[in-house]
Design a protein around this motif. Sequence first.
Motif, PDB file in Angstrom:
ATOM      1  N   GLU A  74       0.887  -1.325   0.184  1.00 11.62           N
ATOM      2  CA  GLU A  74       0.140  -0.244  -0.360  1.00 11.62           C
ATOM      3  C   GLU A  74       1.079   1.261  -0.069  1.00 11.62           C
ATOM      4  O   GLU A  74       0.465   2.375   0.406  1.00 11.62           O
ATOM      5  CB  GLU A  74      -0.985   0.184   1.607  1.00 11.62           C
ATOM      6  CG  GLU A  74      -1.722  -0.995   0.987  1.00 11.62           C
ATOM      7  CD  GLU A  74      -3.121  -1.007   2.266  1.00 11.62           C
ATOM      8  OE1 GLU A  74      -2.966  -1.159   3.093  1.00 11.62           O
ATOM      9  OE2 GLU A  74      -4.290  -0.948   1.901  1.00 11.62           O
ATOM     10  N   HIS A  93      -3.087   4.922   8.351  1.00 14.71           N
ATOM     11  CA  HIS A  93      -3.183   3.767   8.093  1.00 14.71           C
ATOM     12  C   HIS A  93      -3.972   1.997   8.596  1.00 14.71           C
ATOM     13  O   HIS A  93      -2.693   1.273   8.678  1.00 14.71           O
ATOM     14  CB  HIS A  93      -2.837   2.880   6.289  1.00 14.71           C
ATOM     15  CG  HIS A  93      -4.029   1.921   5.762  1.00 14.71           C
ATOM     16  ND1 HIS A  93      -5.321   2.325   5.262  1.00 14.71           N
ATOM     17  CD2 HIS A  93      -3.715   0.728   5.369  1.00 14.71           C
ATOM     18  CE1 HIS A  93      -5.701   1.210   5.251  1.00 14.71           C
ATOM     19  NE2 HIS A  93      -5.096   0.526   4.950  1.00 14.71           N
ATOM     20  N   HIS A  95      -6.574  -0.215   9.699  1.00 10.72           N
ATOM     21  CA  HIS A  95      -8.081  -1.347   9.873  1.00 10.72           C
ATOM     22  C   HIS A  95      -8.911  -1.521  11.250  1.00 10.72           C
ATOM     23  O   HIS A  95      -9.542  -2.421  11.624  1.00 10.72           O
ATOM     24  CB  HIS A  95      -7.800  -2.596   8.676  1.00 10.72           C
ATOM     25  CG  HIS A  95      -7.410  -2.792   7.603  1.00 10.72           C
ATOM     26  ND1 HIS A  95      -6.741  -4.126   7.081  1.00 10.72           N
ATOM     27  CD2 HIS A  95      -6.968  -1.759   6.879  1.00 10.72           C
ATOM     28  CE1 HIS A  95      -6.224  -3.598   6.041  1.00 10.72           C
ATOM     29  NE2 HIS A  95      -5.833  -2.952   5.825  1.00 10.72           N
ATOM     30  N   HIS A 160     -13.632  -1.271   3.476  1.00 10.94           N
ATOM     31  CA  HIS A 160     -11.282  -1.307   4.438  1.00 10.94           C
ATOM     32  C   HIS A 160     -10.723  -0.604   5.096  1.00 10.94           C
ATOM     33  O   HIS A 160     -10.623  -1.382   5.684  1.00 10.94           O
ATOM     34  CB  HIS A 160     -10.389  -0.547   2.250  1.00 10.94           C
ATOM     35  CG  HIS A 160      -9.439  -1.131   2.740  1.00 10.94           C
ATOM     36  ND1 HIS A 160      -8.478  -1.067   1.399  1.00 10.94           N
ATOM     37  CD2 HIS A 160      -8.134  -1.675   3.327  1.00 10.94           C
ATOM     38  CE1 HIS A 160      -6.895  -1.519   1.823  1.00 10.94           C
ATOM     39  NE2 HIS A 160      -7.301  -1.279   3.167  1.00 10.94           N
TER      40      HIS A 160
HETATM   41 ZN   LIG Z   1      -5.217  -1.376   4.093  1.00 16.68          ZN
END
Ligand SMILES: [Zn+2]
Length: 210
Positions: A74, A93, A95, A160
């Motif tokens: 990513e 980032h 989740h 996501h």
């Molecule tokens: Zn991700």
Amino acid sequence: MTELEQKQQLVELAKSFYQRGYSVGGAGNLSVRLDDNRILVTPTGSSLGRLDADRLSVLDMQGNVLSGDKPSKEYVFHLALYQQNPKCNAIVHLHSTYLTALSCLDDLDQDNAIKAFTPYYVMRVGKLQVIPYYRPGSPEIARELSERALTGKAFLLANHGIVVTGSDLLDAADNADELEETAKLQFILQGQKIRYLTDDEVKDLENRGK
Ligand SMILES: [Zn+2]
């Protein structure tokens, strides 16, 4: 802060996210701008709970690995945000549970998925734009984020998770914490009549932040 201190800070903050359940398994990635031409990124397949400062990936702005392990797949959208927004110096980032749950809801307001009901959300993040669903790691996520890089600090990736930027890693981490807490409150309040902040109240907070 020296480069080693930046690496150690990233390891420490990543571990804190992991220990608090904001990241499970190998999910999530963090990055920091080291200088005009280099960024630090968490390696691919690594758990945020078990990072090694010496193995963090150092990339140039073209995505070439200068040292450390292979970066998270990513990394492409991290680079896109750094390239487009010179004030963005760190990216988180995750989740995390409540933000990811929010990202799976249909009919979200694409311009702002969380309407303000606490001043802290307004002061730290302001608004939460939604990026349509694309396969994780796909170049489309990077393209969508680079188009919006100058229009906000936080972006919800549909189905996501969350992408949060900051002026430094501590700022990005605090922004992510505030956002996850706000999403949690929104779910707790679901079905109840929320008193949202009025437009004037939001403007007053925005003006004070300037
Ligand atoms: Zn991700």
